[in-house]
Design a protein around this motif. Structure first.
Motif, PDB file in Angstrom:
ATOM      1  N   GLU A 155    -125.843  56.072 -25.240  1.00  0.00           N
ATOM      2  CA  GLU A 155    -125.790  54.692 -24.741  1.00  0.00           C
ATOM      3  C   GLU A 155    -127.225  54.222 -24.505  1.00  0.00           C
ATOM      4  OE1 GLU A 155    -125.475  51.421 -24.151  1.00  0.00           O
ATOM      5  OE2 GLU A 155    -123.353  51.938 -24.140  1.00  0.00           O
ATOM      6  N   SER A 156    -127.776  53.535 -25.502  1.00  0.00           N
ATOM      7  CA  SER A 156    -129.200  53.185 -25.469  1.00  0.00           C
ATOM      8  C   SER A 156    -129.538  52.138 -24.419  1.00  0.00           C
ATOM      9  CB  SER A 156    -129.655  52.697 -26.843  1.00  0.00           C
ATOM     10  OG  SER A 156    -128.906  51.567 -27.256  1.00  0.00           O
ATOM     11  N   SER A 157    -128.545  51.403 -23.927  1.00  0.00           N
ATOM     12  CA  SER A 157    -128.845  50.394 -22.900  1.00  0.00           C
ATOM     13  C   SER A 157    -129.081  51.028 -21.535  1.00  0.00           C
ATOM     14  CB  SER A 157    -127.708  49.364 -22.810  1.00  0.00           C
ATOM     15  OG  SER A 157    -126.516  49.944 -22.308  1.00  0.00           O
ATOM     16  N   THR A 158    -128.513  52.212 -21.314  1.00  0.00           N
ATOM     17  CA  THR A 158    -128.659  52.878 -20.008  1.00  0.00           C
ATOM     18  C   THR A 158    -129.351  54.231 -20.096  1.00  0.00           C
ATOM     19  OG1 THR A 158    -126.463  53.880 -20.210  1.00  0.00           O
ATOM     20  CG2 THR A 158    -126.599  51.736 -19.099  1.00  0.00           C
ATOM     21  N   GLY A 159    -129.535  54.748 -21.321  1.00  0.00           N
ATOM     22  CA  GLY A 159    -130.213  56.031 -21.488  1.00  0.00           C
ATOM     23  C   GLY A 159    -129.341  57.240 -21.251  1.00  0.00           C
ATOM     24  N   VAL A 160    -128.021  57.069 -21.363  1.00  0.00           N
ATOM     25  CA  VAL A 160    -127.085  58.168 -21.094  1.00  0.00           C
ATOM     26  C   VAL A 160    -126.650  58.842 -22.394  1.00  0.00           C
ATOM     27  CG1 VAL A 160    -124.758  58.736 -20.267  1.00  0.00           C
ATOM     28  CG2 VAL A 160    -126.220  57.212 -18.934  1.00  0.00           C
ATOM     29  N   LEU A 161    -126.682  60.181 -22.382  1.00  0.00           N
ATOM     30  CA  LEU A 161    -126.091  60.989 -23.434  1.00  0.00           C
ATOM     31  C   LEU A 161    -124.755  61.483 -22.903  1.00  0.00           C
ATOM     32  CD1 LEU A 161    -126.620  62.376 -26.252  1.00  0.00           C
ATOM     33  CD2 LEU A 161    -127.308  64.384 -24.929  1.00  0.00           C
ATOM     34  N   HIS A 162    -123.674  60.895 -23.393  1.00  0.00           N
ATOM     35  CA  HIS A 162    -122.352  61.203 -22.836  1.00  0.00           C
ATOM     36  C   HIS A 162    -121.835  62.533 -23.373  1.00  0.00           C
ATOM     37  CE1 HIS A 162    -118.286  60.737 -21.380  1.00  0.00           C
ATOM     38  NE2 HIS A 162    -118.610  59.599 -20.788  1.00  0.00           N
ATOM     39  N   PRO A 163    -121.349  63.427 -22.517  1.00  0.00           N
ATOM     40  CA  PRO A 163    -120.743  64.673 -22.994  1.00  0.00           C
ATOM     41  C   PRO A 163    -119.547  64.379 -23.904  1.00  0.00           C
ATOM     42  CG  PRO A 163    -121.111  64.754 -20.613  1.00  0.00           C
ATOM     43  CD  PRO A 163    -121.356  63.339 -21.039  1.00  0.00           C
ATOM     44  N   LEU A 164    -119.372  65.214 -24.951  1.00  0.00           N
ATOM     45  CA  LEU A 164    -118.293  65.008 -25.911  1.00  0.00           C
ATOM     46  C   LEU A 164    -117.255  66.122 -25.914  1.00  0.00           C
ATOM     47  CD1 LEU A 164    -120.243  63.752 -29.079  1.00  0.00           C
ATOM     48  CD2 LEU A 164    -118.912  62.368 -27.479  1.00  0.00           C
ATOM     49  N   ASP A 165    -117.643  67.312 -25.500  1.00  0.00           N
ATOM     50  CA  ASP A 165    -116.747  68.462 -25.624  1.00  0.00           C
ATOM     51  C   ASP A 165    -115.417  68.233 -24.911  1.00  0.00           C
ATOM     52  OD1 ASP A 165    -118.588  69.802 -27.134  1.00  0.00           O
ATOM     53  OD2 ASP A 165    -119.344  71.058 -25.501  1.00  0.00           O
ATOM     54  N   GLY A 166    -114.339  68.509 -25.624  1.00  0.00           N
ATOM     55  CA  GLY A 166    -112.996  68.427 -25.046  1.00  0.00           C
ATOM     56  C   GLY A 166    -112.329  67.075 -25.181  1.00  0.00           C
ATOM     57  N   ILE A 167    -113.093  66.027 -25.459  1.00  0.00           N
ATOM     58  CA  ILE A 167    -112.506  64.684 -25.503  1.00  0.00           C
ATOM     59  C   ILE A 167    -111.655  64.504 -26.754  1.00  0.00           C
ATOM     60  CG2 ILE A 167    -112.981  62.205 -25.518  1.00  0.00           C
ATOM     61  CD1 ILE A 167    -115.540  62.786 -23.948  1.00  0.00           C
ATOM     62  N   GLY A 168    -112.111  65.041 -27.880  1.00  0.00           N
ATOM     63  CA  GLY A 168    -111.318  64.947 -29.094  1.00  0.00           C
ATOM     64  C   GLY A 168    -109.956  65.599 -28.926  1.00  0.00           C
ATOM     65  N   GLU A 169    -109.923  66.755 -28.272  1.00  0.00           N
ATOM     66  CA  GLU A 169    -108.650  67.443 -28.030  1.00  0.00           C
ATOM     67  C   GLU A 169    -107.731  66.583 -27.160  1.00  0.00           C
ATOM     68  OE1 GLU A 169    -109.456  71.246 -26.343  1.00  0.00           O
ATOM     69  OE2 GLU A 169    -110.834  71.830 -27.952  1.00  0.00           O
ATOM     70  N   LEU A 170    -108.305  65.939 -26.149  1.00  0.00           N
ATOM     71  CA  LEU A 170    -107.498  65.069 -25.288  1.00  0.00           C
ATOM     72  C   LEU A 170    -106.928  63.899 -26.082  1.00  0.00           C
ATOM     73  CD1 LEU A 170    -109.706  64.896 -22.055  1.00  0.00           C
ATOM     74  CD2 LEU A 170    -107.560  66.148 -22.363  1.00  0.00           C
ATOM     75  N   CYS A 171    -107.746  63.303 -26.928  1.00  0.00           N
ATOM     76  CA  CYS A 171    -107.260  62.169 -27.727  1.00  0.00           C
ATOM     77  C   CYS A 171    -106.101  62.599 -28.613  1.00  0.00           C
ATOM     78  CB  CYS A 171    -108.400  61.601 -28.569  1.00  0.00           C
ATOM     79  SG  CYS A 171    -109.634  60.676 -27.627  1.00  0.00           S
ATOM     80  N   HIS A 172    -106.233  63.727 -29.246  1.00  0.00           N
ATOM     81  CA  HIS A 172    -105.190  64.180 -30.162  1.00  0.00           C
ATOM     82  C   HIS A 172    -103.927  64.583 -29.403  1.00  0.00           C
ATOM     83  CE1 HIS A 172    -108.729  65.205 -33.045  1.00  0.00           C
ATOM     84  NE2 HIS A 172    -108.511  63.906 -32.936  1.00  0.00           N
ATOM     85  N   LYS A 173    -104.104  65.067 -28.178  1.00  0.00           N
ATOM     86  CA  LYS A 173    -102.951  65.388 -27.324  1.00  0.00           C
ATOM     87  C   LYS A 173    -102.086  64.154 -27.099  1.00  0.00           C
ATOM     88  CE  LYS A 173    -101.943  66.955 -22.584  1.00  0.00           C
ATOM     89  NZ  LYS A 173    -102.560  67.449 -21.312  1.00  0.00           N
ATOM     90  N   TYR A 174    -102.733  62.987 -27.008  1.00  0.00           N
ATOM     91  CA  TYR A 174    -102.019  61.732 -26.762  1.00  0.00           C
ATOM     92  C   TYR A 174    -101.892  60.882 -28.028  1.00  0.00           C
ATOM     93  CZ  TYR A 174    -102.378  62.995 -21.864  1.00  0.00           C
ATOM     94  OH  TYR A 174    -102.265  63.663 -20.657  1.00  0.00           O
ATOM     95  N   ASN A 175    -102.025  61.527 -29.185  1.00  0.00           N
ATOM     96  CA  ASN A 175    -101.840  60.860 -30.481  1.00  0.00           C
ATOM     97  C   ASN A 175    -102.747  59.644 -30.621  1.00  0.00           C
ATOM     98  OD1 ASN A 175    -100.696  60.685 -33.045  1.00  0.00           O
ATOM     99  ND2 ASN A 175     -99.129  59.220 -32.367  1.00  0.00           N
ATOM    100  N   CYS A 176    -103.999  59.852 -30.301  1.00  0.00           N
ATOM    101  CA  CYS A 176    -105.000  58.777 -30.283  1.00  0.00           C
ATOM    102  C   CYS A 176    -106.187  59.192 -31.145  1.00  0.00           C
ATOM    103  CB  CYS A 176    -105.430  58.538 -28.834  1.00  0.00           C
ATOM    104  SG  CYS A 176    -106.853  57.452 -28.610  1.00  0.00           S
ATOM    105  N   LEU A 177    -106.764  58.251 -31.882  1.00  0.00           N
ATOM    106  CA  LEU A 177    -107.966  58.517 -32.660  1.00  0.00           C
ATOM    107  C   LEU A 177    -109.198  58.424 -31.762  1.00  0.00           C
ATOM    108  CD1 LEU A 177    -107.231  56.430 -35.894  1.00  0.00           C
ATOM    109  CD2 LEU A 177    -106.980  58.903 -35.601  1.00  0.00           C
ATOM    110  N   PHE A 178    -110.188  59.275 -32.029  1.00  0.00           N
ATOM    111  CA  PHE A 178    -111.419  59.329 -31.234  1.00  0.00           C
ATOM    112  C   PHE A 178    -112.553  58.730 -32.054  1.00  0.00           C
ATOM    113  CE2 PHE A 178    -114.619  62.417 -29.044  1.00  0.00           C
ATOM    114  CZ  PHE A 178    -115.024  61.412 -28.176  1.00  0.00           C
TER     115      PHE A 178
END
Length: 391
Positions: A155-178
């Protein structure tokens, strides 16, 4: 027919003059001679076999950069905003739910785009300089049941590197695209599209890749393609229709490529060369270099009394650093002074960080300790000479 009434513009009778600057803002970054030279090659047809070969090279380079085996991998003709719209317009139909993580301006933009095509948009908001936990994301996924979840990795406006690990699995658990925006992070911070379960990933050419703005790498997983190609309605944009784009880029296994649009061939040359530069250095080496230079920069900032906006070290974006706007100073005066005196671009905040931060981008070839020293010297000079309020 009467004679023309609008004369030739006098401004165009002058030779074009463009200044040389140190581009140390959040982008675009400086373009090194090797990539500039590649872009100056002769123009050939956008449907010529040589161009298709270059496009195949680009696809392979993007697959390496994204760490993906996705067949539907290409570069959109346009900047990162174009790729953002390509991702949303192709995967979402009117009336479907979209969940957007907002921890800066890019989440705000994604929500706006989705709303424009009739999606039912919900947001989860993190304060500027922070990020969302996986538990917060899962709670929102469970509540809203979206077809798509958007997150900005860098997020270049705030300088944050957002963690990604585990989020894809959560999205797929709820039948959602990441869907992940990596415009400010790709090449400068570790990211593994396939391993991290990312369904759509895009970036821009003008940050770590050091190519001119105008091309936007993007990749779609098989899950994403199933959603895209089983739509009941056409995407709202013909220009960004993935069925056409995937054919032009040779992703659909059809025997012939059909004319869709005139691809920006010289931009393809530059993008191919920028991907070759990244491949020459190696992804892991690039990640390590950006991290070491960022840590050196952060230590230098603290040594001159400046504070970092992102408190947690692991959440600091290595490519774009946000500095708490020095108290008593006008940030606009600081950036203007540095530009005028040092011929060096740094920037203020954007979106929710306006007035709160200064932003310094050291990306690709610009990420070096020598450039850090140059920025620190310019900042010290500005703090010495710019007006400081005693209030």
């Amino acid at each position: 027919m009467s004679p023309i009434s609008i004369p030739p513009p006098k401004c165009l009778q002058k030779h074009l003059v463009v200044p040389q600057r140190y581009m140390f803002g959040p982008g675009p970054s400086n373009v090194p001679p090797r990539i500039l030279k590649a872009g100056a090659n002769p123009v050939i047809g956008h449907m010529h076999p040589e161009i298709f070969e270059i496009m195949t090279d680009i696809k392979s380079g993007i697959q390496y950069m994204f760490q993906t085996q996705n067949r539907t991998t290409l570069a959109v003709s346009g900047t990162g905003h174009t790729a953002m719209e390509c991702a949303i317009f192709n995967t979402v139909e009117s009336g479907e739910r979209v969940l957007v993580a907002v921890n800066g301006i890019w989440g705000e933009r994604a929500a706006d785009m989705a709303e424009r095509i009739g999606a039912r948009v919900n947001t989860i908001v993190a304060p500027p300089g922070s990020y969302l936990t996986n538990a917060e994301i899962e709670k929102a996924l469970s509540k809203h049941r979206p077809v798509l979840f958007f997150l900005a990795h860098g997020e270049s406006s705030t300088g944050v590197l957002h963690p990604l690990d585990g989020i894809g699995e959560l999205c797929h658990k709820y039948n959602c695209l990441f869907l992940v925006d990596s415009v400010a992070s790709i090449g400068g911070a570790p990211l593994y599209m396939d391993q991290q379960g990312i369904d759509i990933l895009y970036t821009g050419s003008q940050k770590v890749l050091n190519a001119p703005p105008g091309t936007a790498p993007i990749s779609f997983s098989e899950r994403a393609c199933q959603k895209v190609f089983s739509r009941t309605t056409k995407p709202v944009s013909f220009f960004l229709d993935l069925s056409w784009l995937s054919n032009y880029w040779g992703c659909d296994d059809k025997p012939a490529r059909l004319y869709h649009h005139t691809g920006p061939v010289t931009a393809f040359y530059s993008l191919r060369e920028s991907l070759a530069v990244l491949a020459d250095e190696g992804l892991e080496n690039s990640w390590e270099r950006h991290q070491k230079v960022a840590e050196y920069f952060h230590a230098g900032l603290e040594s001159i009394g400046l504070k970092l906006f992102v408190k947690e070290k692991h959440a600091r974006l290595p490519t774009v650093t946000t500095i708490v706007a020095p108290r008593g100073y006008d940030w606009k005066e600081i950036t203007a002074y540095i530009m005028k005196t040092h011929n060096l671009e740094i920037s203020g905040g954007l979106g929710p960080s306006v007035g709160l931060v200064l932003r310094v981008g050291l990306m690709g070839c610009n990420s070096s300790k020598a450039n850090v020293d140059m920025v620190l010297s310019a900042l010290k000079d500005a703090l010495k000479h710019c007006h400081r309020s005693k209030v």
